[in-house]
Design an enzyme around this catalytic site. Structure first.
Site, mmCIF file in Angstrom:
data_model
loop_
_atom_site.group_PDB
_atom_site.id
_atom_site.type_symbol
_atom_site.label_atom_id
_atom_site.label_comp_id
_atom_site.label_asym_id
_atom_site.label_seq_id
_atom_site.Cartn_x
_atom_site.Cartn_y
_atom_site.Cartn_z
ATOM 1 N N GLU A 170 -5.293 3.649 8.275
ATOM 2 C CA GLU A 170 -4.835 3.201 6.948
ATOM 3 C C GLU A 170 -5.061 1.694 6.800
ATOM 4 O O GLU A 170 -5.475 1.221 5.732
ATOM 5 C CB GLU A 170 -3.363 3.545 6.750
ATOM 6 C CG GLU A 170 -2.861 3.304 5.356
ATOM 7 C CD GLU A 170 -3.554 4.151 4.298
ATOM 8 O OE1 GLU A 170 -3.990 3.571 3.283
ATOM 9 O OE2 GLU A 170 -3.662 5.374 4.472
ATOM 10 N N GLU A 219 -11.301 -1.468 1.552
ATOM 11 C CA GLU A 219 -11.157 -1.416 0.090
ATOM 12 C C GLU A 219 -10.996 -2.815 -0.512
ATOM 13 O O GLU A 219 -11.610 -3.124 -1.532
ATOM 14 C CB GLU A 219 -9.968 -0.539 -0.295
ATOM 15 C CG GLU A 219 -10.236 0.934 -0.118
ATOM 16 C CD GLU A 219 -9.095 1.802 -0.612
ATOM 17 O OE1 GLU A 219 -8.054 1.264 -1.049
ATOM 18 O OE2 GLU A 219 -9.257 3.032 -0.578
ATOM 19 N N GLU A 237 0.827 -1.209 0.000
ATOM 20 C CA GLU A 237 0.000 0.000 0.000
ATOM 21 C C GLU A 237 0.858 1.253 0.000
ATOM 22 O O GLU A 237 1.524 1.573 0.991
ATOM 23 C CB GLU A 237 -0.950 -0.003 1.209
ATOM 24 C CG GLU A 237 -1.918 -1.166 1.209
ATOM 25 C CD GLU A 237 -2.775 -1.235 -0.042
ATOM 26 O OE1 GLU A 237 -3.244 -0.173 -0.512
ATOM 27 O OE2 GLU A 237 -2.981 -2.356 -0.553
#
Length: 124
Positions: free
Chosen positions: A69, A76, A28
């Site tokens: 995060e 997601e 990420e």
């Protein structure tokens, strides 16, 4: 209570969490950006010799942003699995999760400014 603590199960849980942290920073981009900011803030804390209360606040801010995060990434990934194609509701879910990270990042920046700007100004 269901019996004694299963330490092997707990150790496996920690290992799974460690893999999750590794994957977060490996895959990420935004997490890596947050990690770099974290390292810079920690270096600034050492340089300016911040107080234990300031360290506590900084560490809490860092943990909140990194945890947000991680949650955002999880949401997601799950949304992409459930609905690989575009869907307006999934878009709202993903945008809202990203907004949570942004809100915490803004909070962390403001806290950093409150702590570090006065110390920086004393250098001049």
């Amino acid at each position: 209570m269901n019996g004694p603590i299963d330490f092997l199960k707990a150790a496996r849980s920690f290992r799974f969490a460690g893999v999750g942290i590794y994957n977060l920073f490996r895959y990420e981009n935004n997490a890596r950006i947050h990690l770099m900011a974290c390292i810079l803030v920690l270096m600034a804390g050492v340089f300016f010799d911040i107080s234990s209360v300031e360290w506590t606040i900084i560490i809490i801010q860092i943990a909140l942003v990194l945890a947000a995060e991680a949650f955002n990434t999880s949401i997601e990934k799950l949304a992409d699995l459930v609905m690989p194609d575009y869907h307006p509701v999934i878009k709202v879910v993903k945008d809202t999760a990203a907004a949570a990270v942004l809100l915490l990042a803004i909070s962390a920046v403001l806290v950093g400014l409150i702590i570090f700007v006065p110390k920086f100004l004393l250098l001049f």
